[in-house]
Design a protein around this motif. Structure first.
Motif, PDB file in Angstrom:
ATOM      1  N   THR A 296      -0.184  -7.986   8.484  1.00  0.00           N
ATOM      2  CA  THR A 296       1.169  -7.020   8.016  1.00  0.00           C
ATOM      3  C   THR A 296       0.563  -7.990   6.515  1.00  0.00           C
ATOM      4  O   THR A 296       0.827  -8.690   6.613  1.00  0.00           O
ATOM      5  CB  THR A 296       1.586  -6.055   8.392  1.00  0.00           C
ATOM      6  OG1 THR A 296       2.746  -7.798   8.977  1.00  0.00           O
ATOM      7  CG2 THR A 296       1.281  -5.892   9.972  1.00  0.00           C
TER       8      THR A 296
ATOM      9  N   MET B 153      -1.538  -7.488  13.767  1.00  0.00           N
ATOM     10  CA  MET B 153      -1.919  -5.702  13.861  1.00  0.00           C
ATOM     11  C   MET B 153      -2.414  -5.408  15.557  1.00  0.00           C
ATOM     12  O   MET B 153      -3.389  -5.995  15.605  1.00  0.00           O
ATOM     13  CB  MET B 153      -2.402  -4.406  13.231  1.00  0.00           C
ATOM     14  CG  MET B 153      -0.563  -3.703  12.161  1.00  0.00           C
ATOM     15  SD  MET B 153      -1.658  -2.885  11.319  1.00  0.00           S
ATOM     16  CE  MET B 153      -2.934  -4.050  10.288  1.00  0.00           C
TER      17      MET B 153
ATOM     18  N   TYR C 269      11.326  -2.594   6.381  1.00  0.00           N
ATOM     19  CA  TYR C 269       9.929  -1.682   6.238  1.00  0.00           C
ATOM     20  C   TYR C 269       8.952  -3.122   6.391  1.00  0.00           C
ATOM     21  O   TYR C 269       9.247  -3.725   5.755  1.00  0.00           O
ATOM     22  CB  TYR C 269       9.782  -0.660   5.588  1.00  0.00           C
ATOM     23  CG  TYR C 269      10.441   0.359   6.776  1.00  0.00           C
ATOM     24  CD1 TYR C 269      10.367   0.920   6.847  1.00  0.00           C
ATOM     25  CD2 TYR C 269      11.630   0.591   5.916  1.00  0.00           C
ATOM     26  CE1 TYR C 269      10.918   2.076   7.930  1.00  0.00           C
ATOM     27  CE2 TYR C 269      12.733   1.306   6.399  1.00  0.00           C
ATOM     28  CZ  TYR C 269      11.953   2.766   6.986  1.00  0.00           C
ATOM     29  OH  TYR C 269      13.025   4.104   7.176  1.00  0.00           O
ATOM     30  N   GLN C 270       7.977  -3.086   7.617  1.00  0.00           N
ATOM     31  CA  GLN C 270       6.409  -3.520   6.996  1.00  0.00           C
ATOM     32  C   GLN C 270       5.085  -2.703   7.066  1.00  0.00           C
ATOM     33  O   GLN C 270       5.361  -1.369   6.765  1.00  0.00           O
ATOM     34  CB  GLN C 270       5.903  -4.368   8.588  1.00  0.00           C
ATOM     35  CG  GLN C 270       7.178  -5.438   9.123  1.00  0.00           C
ATOM     36  CD  GLN C 270       6.312  -6.336   9.852  1.00  0.00           C
ATOM     37  OE1 GLN C 270       5.039  -6.579   9.618  1.00  0.00           O
ATOM     38  NE2 GLN C 270       7.013  -6.987  10.593  1.00  0.00           N
TER      39      GLN C 270
ATOM     40  N   ASN D 237       3.838   0.898   3.732  1.00  0.00           N
ATOM     41  CA  ASN D 237       4.629   0.786   4.644  1.00  0.00           C
ATOM     42  C   ASN D 237       4.099   1.850   6.739  1.00  0.00           C
ATOM     43  O   ASN D 237       3.280   2.547   6.290  1.00  0.00           O
ATOM     44  CB  ASN D 237       5.981   1.757   4.192  1.00  0.00           C
ATOM     45  CG  ASN D 237       6.950   0.689   3.383  1.00  0.00           C
ATOM     46  OD1 ASN D 237       6.815  -0.738   3.174  1.00  0.00           O
ATOM     47  ND2 ASN D 237       7.629   1.519   2.522  1.00  0.00           N
ATOM     48  N   GLN D 238       4.816   1.037   7.349  1.00  0.00           N
ATOM     49  CA  GLN D 238       4.569   1.188   8.598  1.00  0.00           C
ATOM     50  C   GLN D 238       6.102   3.208   8.724  1.00  0.00           C
ATOM     51  O   GLN D 238       5.925   3.942   8.783  1.00  0.00           O
ATOM     52  CB  GLN D 238       5.900   0.818   9.286  1.00  0.00           C
ATOM     53  CG  GLN D 238       7.500   1.359   9.414  1.00  0.00           C
ATOM     54  CD  GLN D 238       8.075  -0.391  10.414  1.00  0.00           C
ATOM     55  OE1 GLN D 238       7.376  -1.169   9.783  1.00  0.00           O
ATOM     56  NE2 GLN D 238       8.871   0.256  10.386  1.00  0.00           N
ATOM     57  N   THR D 239       4.521   3.435   9.863  1.00  0.00           N
ATOM     58  CA  THR D 239       4.541   5.388   9.829  1.00  0.00           C
ATOM     59  C   THR D 239       6.011   5.515  10.481  1.00  0.00           C
ATOM     60  O   THR D 239       6.621   5.857  10.344  1.00  0.00           O
ATOM     61  CB  THR D 239       3.831   5.695  10.866  1.00  0.00           C
ATOM     62  OG1 THR D 239       2.410   5.925   9.904  1.00  0.00           O
ATOM     63  CG2 THR D 239       4.303   7.901  10.749  1.00  0.00           C
TER      64      THR D 239
ATOM     65  N   ILE E 244       8.355   2.934  14.153  1.00  0.00           N
ATOM     66  CA  ILE E 244       8.590   1.886  14.716  1.00  0.00           C
ATOM     67  C   ILE E 244       9.205   2.593  15.935  1.00  0.00           C
ATOM     68  O   ILE E 244      10.094   3.252  16.197  1.00  0.00           O
ATOM     69  CB  ILE E 244       9.492   0.917  14.239  1.00  0.00           C
ATOM     70  CG1 ILE E 244      10.204  -0.401  15.412  1.00  0.00           C
ATOM     71  CG2 ILE E 244      10.817   0.987  13.471  1.00  0.00           C
ATOM     72  CD1 ILE E 244      10.567  -1.828  14.492  1.00  0.00           C
TER      73      ILE E 244
ATOM     74  N   ARG F  77       5.414  -1.299  15.337  1.00  0.00           N
ATOM     75  CA  ARG F  77       5.348  -0.733  14.411  1.00  0.00           C
ATOM     76  C   ARG F  77       3.636   0.058  14.434  1.00  0.00           C
ATOM     77  O   ARG F  77       3.059  -0.328  15.180  1.00  0.00           O
ATOM     78  CB  ARG F  77       5.440  -1.665  13.156  1.00  0.00           C
ATOM     79  CG  ARG F  77       6.446  -2.654  13.344  1.00  0.00           C
ATOM     80  CD  ARG F  77       6.311  -3.482  11.973  1.00  0.00           C
ATOM     81  NE  ARG F  77       7.719  -4.289  12.464  1.00  0.00           N
ATOM     82  CZ  ARG F  77       9.179  -4.118  11.543  1.00  0.00           C
ATOM     83  NH1 ARG F  77       9.201  -3.132  10.970  1.00  0.00           N
ATOM     84  NH2 ARG F  77       9.269  -5.058  12.089  1.00  0.00           N
ATOM     85  N   ILE F  78       3.977   1.215  13.681  1.00  0.00           N
ATOM     86  CA  ILE F  78       2.214   1.818  13.479  1.00  0.00           C
ATOM     87  C   ILE F  78       1.627   2.213  12.223  1.00  0.00           C
ATOM     88  O   ILE F  78       2.578   2.586  10.899  1.00  0.00           O
ATOM     89  CB  ILE F  78       2.713   3.487  14.030  1.00  0.00           C
ATOM     90  CG1 ILE F  78       3.339   3.416  15.755  1.00  0.00           C
ATOM     91  CG2 ILE F  78       1.658   4.440  14.696  1.00  0.00           C
ATOM     92  CD1 ILE F  78       3.884   4.191  15.973  1.00  0.00           C
ATOM     93  N   TRP F  79       0.327   2.204  11.992  1.00  0.00           N
ATOM     94  CA  TRP F  79       0.007   2.336  10.841  1.00  0.00           C
ATOM     95  C   TRP F  79      -0.852   3.360  11.101  1.00  0.00           C
ATOM     96  O   TRP F  79      -1.570   3.031  12.124  1.00  0.00           O
ATOM     97  CB  TRP F  79      -0.445   1.487   9.812  1.00  0.00           C
ATOM     98  CG  TRP F  79       0.849   0.653   9.669  1.00  0.00           C
ATOM     99  CD1 TRP F  79       1.091   0.211   8.253  1.00  0.00           C
ATOM    100  CD2 TRP F  79       1.444  -0.366   9.715  1.00  0.00           C
ATOM    101  NE1 TRP F  79       2.578  -0.294   7.945  1.00  0.00           N
ATOM    102  CE2 TRP F  79       2.636  -1.280   8.489  1.00  0.00           C
ATOM    103  CE3 TRP F  79       1.457  -0.845  11.255  1.00  0.00           C
ATOM    104  CZ2 TRP F  79       2.922  -1.736   9.388  1.00  0.00           C
ATOM    105  CZ3 TRP F  79       1.862  -1.956  11.639  1.00  0.00           C
ATOM    106  CH2 TRP F  79       3.429  -2.237  10.390  1.00  0.00           C
TER     107      TRP F  79
END
Length: 268
Positions: free
Chosen positions: A50, A56, A95-96, A108-110, A112, A135-137
């Motif tokens: 990230t 990830m 946020y990441q 930004n992440q979708t 967490i 966290r999710i992308w």
């Protein structure tokens, strides 16, 4: 009666489909699998770190059941392995952001999701005493649209210690998530999940000083493929001890008001 072969085949199919519906047989949700598990971000100008330099370390394959790849679907899957939305829906941390090399650039992440300790308000406990989270992308840009989900999993300290990552916390967090997911069939909200893992050894070739908190990682990424199917008709009206006092039609009335994009839990 003289019935053409094509019409007869269609009739047999219709009857079989109706029988399956009546008997409440488990129904596979996978109707449109994608052709690619994922695209490697680095090869397309992105990174497996990230912007905040966290790895990830899990990918949910784009070949997973499409129902498990939506925001609602992956949250439901996470609920089945005892992760949930943040305490009272409040996000207090930063946020990441990440670049998955899909043409969307840095995003930004979708969402967490945090460990819920198998308690209705468990994510509030995680926010207090620490534990696992991810966290999710989503990789869905015009350059490489695999539909895969990239997860940054890690185990963290307590709130008093500013939720810093514990020693070896990236590998520990990843391994805990994978262990829960592949332990056997998991289920939540009428959906049964079967998750398999393939280990990818060369996607995180980073040294400790390249990673946040100077925490070394073993370099492996877990590629998860999730299969999903409904449990019978997807719901039942057994409910709690109060349910026998209600008119049976009440359950159907409640079902008619369910919003498909909402995850319903006992604590909300």
């Amino acid at each position: 009666m003289n019935v053409p072969d094509s019409a007869f085949s269609a009739l047999i199919f219709s009857v079989a489909l109706l029988f399956s519906f009546i008997t409440g047989a488990s129904a596979k949700l996978n109707t449109d699998p994608k052709a690619v598990a994922y695209y490697e971000p680095k090869a397309l100008g992105g990174s497996m770190l990230t912007v905040q330099r966290e790895p990830m370390n899990i990918i949910i394959s784009g070949l997973s059941d499409p129902a498990a790849l939506t925001n609602r679907g992956v949250t439901n899957w996470a609920n089945s392995i005892h992760f949930g939305a943040e305490c009272l829906g409040i996000h207090l941390g930063g946020y990441q952001a990440a670049n998955l090399g899909d043409g969307n650039g840095v995003v930004n992440q979708t969402t967490i999701l945090r460990e819920d300790y198998k308690l209705p308000i468990g994510t509030c406990l995680q926010s207090l005493i620490g534990g696992n989270h991810f966290r999710i992308w989503r990789q869905n840009g015009p350059q490489s649209n695999s539909g895969a989900l990239f997860l940054a999993g890690s185990a963290e300290e307590t709130a008093a210690q500013n939720h810093d990552i514990i020693p070896n916390g990236y590998d520990i967090g990843r391994d805990d998530i994978v262990k829960r997911a592949i332990a056997g069939q998991t289920s939540f909200s009428g959906i049964i999940y079967t998750t398999t893992v393939q280990w990818l050894p060369n996607l995180l070739p980073f040294t400790a000083n390249e990673i946040n908190h100077n925490i070394a990682v073993d370099g492996r990424v877990a590629l998860l493929t999730i299969d999903a199917e409904t449990m019978g008709n997807g719901y039942n009206c057994k409910g709690s001890g109060l349910c026998p006092t209600l008119n049976p039609s009440t359950c159907d009335q409640a079902l008619s008001k369910v919003v498909d994009t909402t995850i319903y839990r006992t604590d909300t």
